[in-house]
Design an enzyme around this catalytic site. Structure first.
Site, short mmCIF file in Angstrom:
data_model
loop_
_atom_site.label_atom_id
_atom_site.label_comp_id
_atom_site.label_asym_id
_atom_site.label_seq_id
_atom_site.Cartn_x
_atom_site.Cartn_y
_atom_site.Cartn_z
N LYS A 146 0.88 -1.18 0.00
CA LYS A 146 0.00 0.00 0.00
C LYS A 146 0.91 1.22 0.00
CE LYS A 146 -3.66 2.67 0.91
NZ LYS A 146 -4.49 2.47 2.12
N SER A 150 1.45 5.60 -1.38
CA SER A 150 0.82 6.83 -1.84
C SER A 150 0.80 6.85 -3.36
CB SER A 150 1.60 8.03 -1.32
OG SER A 150 1.17 9.20 -1.97
N ALA A 191 -1.01 13.88 -0.32
CA ALA A 191 -1.36 15.09 0.42
C ALA A 191 -0.44 16.24 0.04
CB ALA A 191 -1.28 14.81 1.92
N HIS A 231 -6.09 11.98 7.37
CA HIS A 231 -6.75 10.92 8.13
C HIS A 231 -7.55 11.45 9.31
CE1 HIS A 231 -4.91 8.28 5.39
NE2 HIS A 231 -3.81 8.00 6.05
#
Length: 284
Positions: A58, A60, A112, A155
């Site tokens: 997993k 970004s 982000a 988050h």
């Protein structure tokens, strides 16, 4: 991949990942590849991907252009969504203009951060000042205590930042959605291309089934989520799952792929990432 061989996988302990992978990690998906699971924060898994260390990760979406020669993007299991973007926070009474200001970020290789730079290019014509990378859990206290002028958070901070006396300067998801009409690409699931098409296809199918099983019986995943949620309040964990596990987790679909390509293309145009090849997102 030989019979009985386990895939080495690393994903975060965040509730959305443990919710998604619960059935698959615990052998409740029939005929699925077996997994050897490692937990790591996404800045760590991004580095693993760049070094080619694990079979499945997993990561970004911001790291994809650097790793797609080795890894394929799976069409499911990741995190995209609407109304779930990163926030730019300042303290009460803090600056309303970030021109020349110091901003704390959790990583410079993250979706982000890309969304922040794209927002700043549109709304901070003078350019922000120094970017300070610090651990995620230190950012809100640093903004509160005046060590930095603003902070980029993700988050569960969406639900807790007011506890630190902070205010929202910008919702980067709202900015992205209003300028593109697309969901926000946050976290991707990637797997090594040399596993071969049959294994990649089987893995994607198993992951879709794991998502479906979690939706059908959310109580089954609750112990796994709680075990790894780092003392997160259960109601916050449920909000977290509700935001980041959605139809794009089950299948990226046309809008999901358009969002990914749109983010990476815009970031490349700003000089933030290398350009993406025309077939880079092809699966398998």
């Amino acid at each position: 991949m030989t019979t009985g061989e386990r895939l080495r996988i690393a994903y975060s302990p965040c509730p959305n990942d443990t919710f998604v992978f619960d059935a698959l990690a615990h052998g409740r998906v029939p005929d699925a590849p077996a997994l050897d699971v490692t937990f790591a924060d996404i800045d760590v898994t991004n580095g693993m991907a760049e070094r080619g260390e694990y079979d499945v990760l997993k990561v970004s979406y911001a790291v994809l252009p650097y790793v797609l020669d080795t890894y394929a993007l799976l069409p499911c299991g990741g995190a995209l969504g609407r109304g779930c973007g990163p926030l730019v926070l300042t303290r009460d009474g803090g600056p309303t203009d970030l021109t020349g200001r110091t901003v704390a970020v959790p990583s410079e290789k993250s979706t982000a951060y890309l969304l922040f730079r794209l927002w700043a290019a549109d709304t901070v014509p003078g350019g922000v000042g120094e970017i300070v990378v610090m651990p995620f859990h230190e950012i809100m206290p640093a903004v509160r205590d005046g060590k930095v002028d603003a902070g980029l958070v993700i988050h569960e901070a969406r639900f807790t930042y007011q506890n630190y006396g902070l205010r929202k300067l910008a919702d980067l998801g709202e900015h992205w959605e209003s300028t593109t009409g697309l969901p926000i690409p946050l976290g991707a699931i990637i797997a090594k291309r040399d596993l071969g098409a049959p294994t990649l296809t089987a893995l994607a199918a198993a992951l879709r089934t794991s998502v479906q099983l979690a939706w059908e019986n959310p109580e089954a995943s609750r112990p796994y989520v709680r075990e790894h949620a780092q003392e997160m309040d259960p109601s916050v964990a449920d909000q977290h799952i509700g935001l980041y596990v959605n139809e794009f987790t089950a299948d990226l679909g046309p809008d999901g792929y358009a969002a990914v390509r749109g983010l990476l293309t815009r970031a490349a145009a700003e000089g933030l990432l290398p350009p993406l090849g025309p077939q880079a997102l092809t699966f398998p």
